[in-house]
Design a protein around this motif. Structure first.
Motif, PDB file in Angstrom:
ATOM      1  N   LYS A 292       0.821  -1.215   0.000  1.00 18.99           N
ATOM      2  CA  LYS A 292       0.000   0.000   0.000  1.00 18.99           C
ATOM      3  C   LYS A 292       0.854   1.264   0.000  1.00 18.99           C
ATOM      4  O   LYS A 292       1.243   1.742  -1.054  1.00 18.99           O
ATOM      5  N   GLN A 293       1.212   1.775   1.176  1.00 17.21           N
ATOM      6  CA  GLN A 293       1.882   3.079   1.221  1.00 17.21           C
ATOM      7  C   GLN A 293       3.154   3.134   0.376  1.00 17.21           C
ATOM      8  O   GLN A 293       3.409   4.116  -0.316  1.00 17.21           O
ATOM      9  N   PHE A 294       3.968   2.072   0.470  1.00 16.26           N
ATOM     10  CA  PHE A 294       5.255   2.077  -0.235  1.00 16.26           C
ATOM     11  C   PHE A 294       5.088   2.423  -1.713  1.00 16.26           C
ATOM     12  O   PHE A 294       5.891   3.172  -2.293  1.00 16.26           O
ATOM     13  N   LEU A 295       4.029   1.885  -2.335  1.00 12.90           N
ATOM     14  CA  LEU A 295       3.837   2.045  -3.778  1.00 12.90           C
ATOM     15  C   LEU A 295       3.767   3.499  -4.228  1.00 12.90           C
ATOM     16  O   LEU A 295       4.096   3.812  -5.368  1.00 12.90           O
ATOM     17  N   GLU A 296       3.312   4.363  -3.311  1.00  9.84           N
ATOM     18  CA  GLU A 296       3.146   5.775  -3.689  1.00  9.84           C
ATOM     19  C   GLU A 296       4.175   6.696  -3.028  1.00  9.84           C
ATOM     20  O   GLU A 296       4.136   7.904  -3.219  1.00  9.84           O
ATOM     21  N   GLN A 297       5.080   6.129  -2.236  1.00  6.82           N
ATOM     22  CA  GLN A 297       5.980   7.018  -1.479  1.00  6.82           C
ATOM     23  C   GLN A 297       7.195   7.511  -2.275  1.00  6.82           C
ATOM     24  O   GLN A 297       7.783   8.521  -1.918  1.00  6.82           O
ATOM     25  N   ILE A 298       7.612   6.755  -3.306  1.00  5.65           N
ATOM     26  CA  ILE A 298       8.837   7.126  -4.037  1.00  5.65           C
ATOM     27  C   ILE A 298       8.503   7.244  -5.524  1.00  5.65           C
ATOM     28  O   ILE A 298       7.981   6.295  -6.124  1.00  5.65           O
ATOM     29  N   ASP A 299       8.775   8.389  -6.124  1.00  4.39           N
ATOM     30  CA  ASP A 299       8.465   8.542  -7.553  1.00  4.39           C
ATOM     31  C   ASP A 299       9.638   8.035  -8.411  1.00  4.39           C
ATOM     32  O   ASP A 299      10.659   7.573  -7.876  1.00  4.39           O
ATOM     33  N   GLY A 300       9.472   8.116  -9.720  1.00  9.06           N
ATOM     34  CA  GLY A 300      10.424   7.503 -10.655  1.00  9.06           C
ATOM     35  C   GLY A 300      11.861   7.976 -10.481  1.00  9.06           C
ATOM     36  O   GLY A 300      12.803   7.211 -10.666  1.00  9.06           O
ATOM     37  N   LYS A 301      12.048   9.241 -10.105  1.00  9.46           N
ATOM     38  CA  LYS A 301      13.438   9.713  -9.978  1.00  9.46           C
ATOM     39  C   LYS A 301      13.991   9.479  -8.568  1.00  9.46           C
ATOM     40  O   LYS A 301      15.176   9.742  -8.320  1.00  9.46           O
ATOM     41  N   ASN A 342      14.154  -5.415  -3.497  1.00  9.99           N
ATOM     42  CA  ASN A 342      13.934  -5.452  -4.947  1.00  9.99           C
ATOM     43  C   ASN A 342      12.577  -4.871  -5.347  1.00  9.99           C
ATOM     44  O   ASN A 342      12.308  -4.722  -6.535  1.00  9.99           O
ATOM     45  N   LEU A 343      11.717  -4.639  -4.363  1.00 10.99           N
ATOM     46  CA  LEU A 343      10.362  -4.186  -4.707  1.00 10.99           C
ATOM     47  C   LEU A 343      10.404  -2.795  -5.327  1.00 10.99           C
ATOM     48  O   LEU A 343      11.216  -1.957  -4.942  1.00 10.99           O
ATOM     49  N   THR A 344       9.507  -2.576  -6.284  1.00 10.14           N
ATOM     50  CA  THR A 344       9.448  -1.253  -6.918  1.00 10.14           C
ATOM     51  C   THR A 344       8.113  -0.582  -6.631  1.00 10.14           C
ATOM     52  O   THR A 344       7.079  -1.238  -6.500  1.00 10.14           O
ATOM     53  N   GLY A 348       8.211   3.000 -10.306  1.00 13.84           N
ATOM     54  CA  GLY A 348       9.334   2.215 -10.815  1.00 13.84           C
ATOM     55  C   GLY A 348      10.610   2.322  -9.992  1.00 13.84           C
ATOM     56  O   GLY A 348      11.676   1.899 -10.441  1.00 13.84           O
ATOM     57  N   ALA A 349      10.521   2.874  -8.776  1.00 19.55           N
ATOM     58  CA  ALA A 349      11.722   3.072  -7.953  1.00 19.55           C
ATOM     59  C   ALA A 349      11.858   1.999  -6.879  1.00 19.55           C
ATOM     60  O   ALA A 349      10.866   1.433  -6.426  1.00 19.55           O
TER      61      ALA A 349
END
Ligand SMILES: *[C@@H]1O[C@H](CO)[C@@H](O)[C@H](O)[C@H]1NC(C)=O
Ligand SMILES: *[C@@H]1O[C@H](CO)[C@@H](O)[C@H](O)[C@H]1NC(C)=O
Ligand SMILES: *[C@@H]1O[C@H](CO)[C@@H](O)[C@H](O)[C@H]1NC(C)=O
Ligand SMILES: *[C@@H]1O[C@H](CO)[C@@H](O)[C@H](O)[C@H]1NC(C)=O
Length: 423
Positions: A292-301, A342-344, A348-349
């Motif tokens: 859940k949260q992890f998926l939206e916490q870090i953007d592509g860069k 390894n999770l993104t 994509g980060a």
């Protein structure tokens, strides 16, 4: 002879490394340290200074322990000092509407009768009067460093062991001093409507991750001072507290927070579940975060938009990453075949992308020089976990902080000693 001068210089530099001092005490933001790694004890010579700091920090902290919630001079609204309590740091009284004309009401009636308003970023100094948060923090640090020092083969081993056990007993177990199993008065706003805890107060106990690492080391290292009776008592405490964390409205709301509050909640709940022996429940807590949260916490860069928008973006990037790394380490410990690093994210980060990005930003761009050192434990962790074949992580830490080798985190985050198992 030039050759002699060179030898002398080499001797001197070796000598300086060997007798280098110990690091000044700092509380690292968050940590979960693999108990198996500590108990195997195959640390290597590069960690001599880190080991000396760990013992020095254990000794220094022990001067102010043991710690208990009953030590605070203020009684919570429940009337029971065994209840944990803290005051939200940015809230201030405005007594203008309740008769602050010539004579101020006494201090205690200000806390209950004057409405409190938020001045974001401005610390109310009187929050330190109730310092359960500082006591819990020192207790968790003291338990961790005394426990690790106990595993070193020194003549003071039993003192370190006895200290760690005494601090755990005093905070969690002994009838006269134990904390009740809730945070119903954490981060109170105060005033007529603020005599109750708020969701953000759940963050106060985020260092339960350090307590969990310590308890696992005491258990697996077969400490004789950490008896089965004490272990059972702590398990009962954690069972009740986990129940509160999963059912109290403020705790559930904290668990759903999208930013660092949600990350710290997942790590804390997993740590508490590990102590009480519910490993599936612990796994559930880390899975919930990574799904859940992890998926939206870090953007592509690699930016963390929810942290970067805060008043102290440099600090909050490092702060959340410390909790993300800790949550991933707990997940790896619970399931050695999982690969949380390894999770993104949806952008994509990976965790590495976020740490790499945080290294490109100078604290000076937001006038946050005072928080500079918060990044180093994260960089060392990433180097240890993902490898550092070109030495760029090591160079980054060395450049910013020449004495980094004295830091305790070097014991468990050394790129040259960590095995592959936490990958
Ligand atoms: C009470 O009033 C004085 C004078 O206006 C002010 O300086 C002070 O901050 C007020 N105190 C509180 C607690 O509101
Ligand atoms: C916590 O430990 C630090 C470092 O030893 C010390 O300065 C501080 O007074 C301690 N605080 C409490 C509440 O024990
Ligand atoms: C797993 O987490 C979910 C979401 O918080 C919760 O509803 C459920 O009860 C948890 N299950 C276990 C076995 O802990
Ligand atoms: C990613 O997972 C693979 C196994 O599928 C593993 O070999 C590798 O080391 C992992 N890398 C990281 C950075 O976690």
């Amino acid at each position: 002879m030039g050759f002699t001068l060179l030898s002398v210089l080499m001797f001197l530099s070796t000598w300086f490394v060997c007798v280098s001092g110990t690091a000044p005490f700092t509380a690292y933001t968050n940590d979960f340290i693999d108990p198996d790694y500590i108990l195997v004890g195959n640390f290597g010579d590069q960690t001599q200074a880190a080991q000396a700091s760990i013992m020095a920090w254990a000794n220094e902290l022990s001067l102010t322990g043991p710690w208990s919630v009953i030590q605070k001079p203020v009684t919570p609204p429940s009337g029971d000092k065994h209840d944990y309590m803290s005051w939200a740091p940015y809230w201030w009284p405005d007594c203008s509407s309740v008769g602050n004309t010539t004579v101020l009401p006494d201090e205690e009636s200000i806390w209950t009768t004057c409405p409190y308003v938020q001045h974001d970023g401005v610390f109310n100094p009187d929050r330190l009067l109730v310092n359960d948060i500082g006591r819990f923090s020192n207790m968790s640090e003291a338990v961790l460093y005394n426990t690790i020092a106990w595993t070193f083969r020194t003549s003071d081993r039993e003192t370190y062991e006895a200290n760690a056990v005494k601090y755990l007993r005093t905070w969690f177990i002994d009838t006269e001093t134990r904390m009740n199993t809730n945070l119903a008065y954490g981060q109170m706003h105060r005033g007529p409507t603020g005599q109750k805890g708020t969701a953000t107060g759940v963050l106060d106990l985020h260092s339960m991750t350090k307590v969990a690492s310590s308890v696992l080391i005491l258990r697996q290292g077969q400490s004789t001072a950490w008896t089965a009776e004490l272990d059972d008592a702590l398990k009962s405490w954690c069972r009740e507290y986990a129940q509160w964390l999963q059912t109290a409205a403020i705790a559930v709301s904290e668990g759903n927070a999208e930013n660092n509050h949600g990350t710290f909640y997942a790590a804390q709940l997993a740590a508490v579940k590990i102590i009480l022996g519910d490993l599936n429940g612990a796994k559930n807590a880390t899975d919930n975060y990574f799904k859940k949260q992890f998926l939206e916490q870090i953007d592509g860069k690699g930016e963390q938009p929810l942290e970067a928008s805060r008043t102290h973006p440099y600090h909050y990037r490092s702060y959340n990453l410390a909790a993300v790394i800790t949550t991933a380490r707990i997940a790896s410990y619970l399931d050695r075949s999982s690969h949380p690093f390894n999770l993104t994210t949806n952008g994509g980060a990976t965790i590495k992308t976020a740490v790499d990005y945080s290294m490109t930003i100078s604290p000076a761009t937001s006038s946050e020089e005072e928080y500079t050192s918060e990044i180093y434990p994260n960089v060392a962790a990433v180097a240890a976990i993902y490898g550092d074949s070109d030495g760029s992580y090591l160079n980054f830490v060395k450049d910013g902080y020449p004495d980094f080798i004295e830091e305790p985190f070097i014991l468990w985050d050394q790129p040259w000693a960590q095995d592959e198992k936490s990958m």
